[in-house]
Design a protein around this motif. Sequence first.
Motif, short mmCIF file in Angstrom:
data_model
loop_
_atom_site.label_atom_id
_atom_site.label_comp_id
_atom_site.label_asym_id
_atom_site.label_seq_id
_atom_site.Cartn_x
_atom_site.Cartn_y
_atom_site.Cartn_z
N HIS A 1 0.85 -1.18 0.00
CA HIS A 1 0.00 0.00 0.00
C HIS A 1 0.88 1.23 0.00
N GLY A 2 0.42 2.24 -0.69
CA GLY A 2 1.19 3.48 -0.70
C GLY A 2 0.48 4.53 -1.52
N ASP A 3 0.96 5.75 -1.35
CA ASP A 3 0.37 6.83 -2.14
C ASP A 3 0.95 6.80 -3.56
N ARG A 4 0.55 7.78 -4.35
CA ARG A 4 0.97 7.82 -5.75
C ARG A 4 2.51 7.82 -5.88
N ASP A 5 3.18 8.59 -5.01
CA ASP A 5 4.64 8.65 -5.06
C ASP A 5 5.26 7.29 -4.76
N TYR B 1 -5.06 0.87 -3.71
CA TYR B 1 -4.03 0.30 -2.83
C TYR B 1 -3.23 1.44 -2.21
N ASN B 2 -3.94 2.45 -1.77
CA ASN B 2 -3.30 3.59 -1.13
C ASN B 2 -2.93 3.24 0.30
N GLN B 3 -2.12 4.09 0.87
CA GLN B 3 -1.70 3.88 2.26
C GLN B 3 -2.92 3.86 3.17
N VAL B 4 -3.00 2.88 4.03
CA VAL B 4 -4.09 2.79 5.00
C VAL B 4 -3.49 2.68 6.39
#
Length: 143
Positions: free
Chosen positions: A70-74, A107-110
């Motif tokens: 999981h992670g942000d766009r960067d 699948y962004n940072q949660v």
Amino acid sequence: MKSFIRFVCLLLLSTCLHAQAVELSDTNTSIAKIDYPVDAKSGLIKAPGWELVNGQCNACHSSLIVPQNHGDRDFWQETIQWMVDTQGLWDLSDTWEPTLDYLSTYYNQVDIDMTLFRRKPIDKDSLPPSQKADIGTVIKRDE
């Protein structure tokens, strides 16, 4: 064969727990995410862009790895760029944006939902010596 079936069941369970964690941790944006089913074979959320990501990821590795990260766009851009620079992944060209849109949306940072997990991940300094050595190790392929 039993090990493989057990592995697949654990991956599916992990995917289901992730979907539940997303729902509980981000109620404002999770409604759209929860409405999409998870593809049993790939483990990916079947939202717009999933087939593109599935095809690109499965060219080199199982797409079942994606839901485990999981992670942000960067985060996703750095990860994919690392694959391009060091692992032989082709340049995504015009598919960069839709790929990053999908990954950073679904699948962004949660935050870790402590109602589902018994503890937070162990700090790097608290890991056993054999596992400390693996962190940050980059395996480069010969060209």
